[in-house]
Scaffold this motif. Sequence first.
Motif, mmCIF file in Angstrom:
data_model
loop_
_atom_site.group_PDB
_atom_site.id
_atom_site.type_symbol
_atom_site.label_atom_id
_atom_site.label_comp_id
_atom_site.label_asym_id
_atom_site.label_seq_id
_atom_site.Cartn_x
_atom_site.Cartn_y
_atom_site.Cartn_z
ATOM 1 N N MET A 25 0.862 -1.186 0.000
ATOM 2 C CA MET A 25 0.000 0.000 0.000
ATOM 3 C C MET A 25 0.889 1.224 0.000
ATOM 4 O O MET A 25 1.676 1.427 0.939
ATOM 5 C CB MET A 25 -0.908 0.007 1.226
ATOM 6 C CG MET A 25 -1.912 1.147 1.209
ATOM 7 S SD MET A 25 -3.148 0.996 2.533
ATOM 8 C CE MET A 25 -4.318 2.249 1.999
ATOM 9 N N GLY A 26 0.815 2.014 -1.069
ATOM 10 C CA GLY A 26 1.732 3.135 -1.153
ATOM 11 C C GLY A 26 1.267 4.245 -2.067
ATOM 12 O O GLY A 26 0.204 4.179 -2.697
ATOM 13 N N ALA A 27 2.094 5.279 -2.129
ATOM 14 C CA ALA A 27 1.859 6.435 -2.979
ATOM 15 C C ALA A 27 3.204 6.888 -3.525
ATOM 16 O O ALA A 27 4.263 6.486 -3.040
ATOM 17 C CB ALA A 27 1.209 7.564 -2.172
ATOM 18 N N GLY A 28 3.175 7.714 -4.560
ATOM 19 C CA GLY A 28 4.412 8.271 -5.084
ATOM 20 C C GLY A 28 5.354 7.215 -5.639
ATOM 21 O O GLY A 28 4.928 6.128 -6.063
ATOM 22 N N SER A 29 6.646 7.510 -5.588
ATOM 23 C CA SER A 29 7.656 6.628 -6.179
ATOM 24 C C SER A 29 7.634 5.240 -5.562
ATOM 25 O O SER A 29 7.707 4.234 -6.267
ATOM 26 C CB SER A 29 9.057 7.236 -6.010
ATOM 27 O OG SER A 29 9.170 8.455 -6.708
ATOM 28 N N GLU B 50 -0.994 14.168 -5.728
ATOM 29 C CA GLU B 50 -1.910 14.770 -4.758
ATOM 30 C C GLU B 50 -2.736 13.717 -4.016
ATOM 31 O O GLU B 50 -3.250 13.957 -2.919
ATOM 32 C CB GLU B 50 -2.847 15.763 -5.458
ATOM 33 C CG GLU B 50 -3.894 15.165 -6.385
ATOM 34 C CD GLU B 50 -3.361 14.811 -7.775
ATOM 35 O OE1 GLU B 50 -4.168 14.357 -8.606
ATOM 36 O OE2 GLU B 50 -2.148 14.992 -8.015
ATOM 37 N N LYS B 51 -2.833 12.524 -4.600
ATOM 38 C CA LYS B 51 -3.649 11.478 -4.002
ATOM 39 C C LYS B 51 -3.022 10.889 -2.738
ATOM 40 O O LYS B 51 -3.692 10.165 -2.000
ATOM 41 C CB LYS B 51 -3.898 10.365 -5.024
ATOM 42 C CG LYS B 51 -4.856 10.750 -6.133
ATOM 43 C CD LYS B 51 -6.258 10.970 -5.585
ATOM 44 C CE LYS B 51 -7.257 11.217 -6.685
ATOM 45 N NZ LYS B 51 -8.630 11.372 -6.136
ATOM 46 N N GLU B 52 -1.770 11.199 -2.470
ATOM 47 C CA GLU B 52 -1.151 10.653 -1.260
ATOM 48 C C GLU B 52 -1.770 11.236 0.009
ATOM 49 O O GLU B 52 -1.587 10.700 1.100
ATOM 50 C CB GLU B 52 0.355 10.864 -1.259
ATOM 51 C CG GLU B 52 0.812 12.285 -1.042
ATOM 52 C CD GLU B 52 2.322 12.379 -0.915
ATOM 53 O OE1 GLU B 52 2.775 13.061 0.026
ATOM 54 O OE2 GLU B 52 3.041 11.774 -1.726
ATOM 55 N N ASP B 53 -2.509 12.335 -0.137
ATOM 56 C CA ASP B 53 -3.182 12.944 1.008
ATOM 57 C C ASP B 53 -4.640 12.512 1.140
ATOM 58 O O ASP B 53 -5.327 12.924 2.073
ATOM 59 C CB ASP B 53 -3.129 14.475 0.894
ATOM 60 C CG ASP B 53 -1.708 15.008 0.907
ATOM 61 O OD1 ASP B 53 -0.871 14.442 1.637
ATOM 62 O OD2 ASP B 53 -1.428 15.981 0.188
ATOM 63 N N ILE C 267 4.089 1.503 2.266
ATOM 64 C CA ILE C 267 5.331 2.000 1.679
ATOM 65 C C ILE C 267 5.337 3.522 1.756
ATOM 66 O O ILE C 267 4.486 4.189 1.169
ATOM 67 C CB ILE C 267 5.464 1.572 0.194
ATOM 68 C CG1 ILE C 267 5.171 0.071 0.023
ATOM 69 C CG2 ILE C 267 6.845 1.933 -0.335
ATOM 70 C CD1 ILE C 267 6.075 -0.836 0.794
ATOM 71 N N SER C 268 6.301 4.091 2.470
ATOM 72 C CA SER C 268 6.363 5.547 2.607
ATOM 73 C C SER C 268 7.769 5.954 3.010
ATOM 74 O O SER C 268 8.227 5.613 4.103
ATOM 75 C CB SER C 268 5.371 6.031 3.667
ATOM 76 O OG SER C 268 5.563 7.391 3.970
ATOM 77 N N ARG D 32 12.980 9.863 -4.545
ATOM 78 C CA ARG D 32 13.018 8.881 -5.626
ATOM 79 C C ARG D 32 14.428 8.342 -5.815
ATOM 80 O O ARG D 32 14.617 7.362 -6.535
ATOM 81 C CB ARG D 32 12.549 9.510 -6.942
ATOM 82 C CG ARG D 32 13.399 10.673 -7.397
ATOM 83 C CD ARG D 32 12.912 11.270 -8.706
ATOM 84 N NE ARG D 32 13.235 10.405 -9.821
ATOM 85 C CZ ARG D 32 14.387 10.417 -10.497
ATOM 86 N NH1 ARG D 32 15.346 11.285 -10.148
ATOM 87 N NH2 ARG D 32 14.590 9.619 -11.496
ATOM 88 N N MET D 33 15.410 8.949 -5.146
ATOM 89 C CA MET D 33 16.804 8.549 -5.328
ATOM 90 C C MET D 33 17.183 7.439 -4.338
ATOM 91 O O MET D 33 16.838 6.286 -4.557
ATOM 92 C CB MET D 33 17.708 9.771 -5.241
ATOM 93 C CG MET D 33 17.392 10.811 -6.331
ATOM 94 S SD MET D 33 18.574 12.167 -6.453
ATOM 95 C CE MET D 33 19.944 11.357 -7.282
ATOM 96 N N LYS D 34 17.853 7.743 -3.246
ATOM 97 C CA LYS D 34 18.303 6.669 -2.349
ATOM 98 C C LYS D 34 17.139 5.921 -1.705
ATOM 99 O O LYS D 34 17.181 4.688 -1.584
ATOM 100 C CB LYS D 34 19.238 7.221 -1.280
ATOM 101 C CG LYS D 34 20.616 7.585 -1.782
ATOM 102 C CD LYS D 34 21.586 7.837 -0.644
ATOM 103 C CE LYS D 34 21.151 8.983 0.232
ATOM 104 N NZ LYS D 34 22.112 9.268 1.319
ATOM 105 N N CYS D 35 16.108 6.634 -1.298
ATOM 106 C CA CYS D 35 14.949 5.941 -0.727
ATOM 107 C C CYS D 35 14.332 4.999 -1.749
ATOM 108 O O CYS D 35 13.978 3.857 -1.426
ATOM 109 C CB CYS D 35 13.897 6.951 -0.260
ATOM 110 S SG CYS D 35 14.344 7.861 1.223
#
Length: 274
Positions: free
Chosen positions: A64-68, A108-111, A134-135, A190-193
């Motif tokens: 369950m996640g958002a973004g990258s 914007e959907k992460e909120d 996932i965050s 989006r890089m190291k994480c």
Amino acid sequence: MTRITEQPSRYDHLETRPVEELVTLINQEDATVAAAIQKALPQVSRLITAIVEKLKNGGRMYYMGAGSGGRLSVLDAIELPTTYGIPKGVVNVILAGGVEHLAEAPEEKEDDVNEALDKLHREQLTAQDIVIGISASGSTPFVLEGLKECRRLGVTTGCIVSNPDSPIAASADLPVEVITGPEFITGSTRMKCGTAQKMLFDMISTTVMIQLGRVEGNSMVNVKLINDKITDRAVKMLMQKSGIAVYEKAKAILLEHGSVKNAMTALNGTHKTQ
């Protein structure tokens, strides 16, 4: 909570640096990710053990996640039915904005906590299932409220976060905290994480599939024969395992039974696996 992921980069004046220096510095930062994951291996092992137990008992796994991070989890989940021959629906993703809008990246959907709850309820989760939030920040509202709802429903939860002492880790039964430090570009998780998340998804799903018996030796014996490259690889795998020396004979047996596992089972005179 200390938001290490938002702290200033160790580097500055990047626009003045030549290409070779930039790629060298990025590579140096990337090299620290595996060490950060190593520190969290006990947490990762506990999470994997719980996933295996759930799936062996007929449950389902959800990222369950958002973004990258959410998008990377989709890439992991969609490859598993082909690579390991598991049924669709065993490993799933609840993505902010919807998997069908993956390429649009609706950040914007992460909120949107209402969407999180709606998507969870649609899945009709039970205590047999497990949900992994996932965050990178450890505070994404979509993920946080989702895990809180899972706890209310009695659904086991895990998480992958990159800040210590986060609300999401506190809401998860099996938290995994991989502290990768400030990003090369300040706040660009989006890089190291993202690199850490991809490595963890590979580690989790691969180990789970091995534990579920979807790998024998070091081979993908349940791989689906979806194209010429994979079929050729599977034919050679079958030849090696069975001792069949003629390529076309091995290919015919493979195509008849649908997978290396089923072909070997037939050759050994036992019932075909499902």
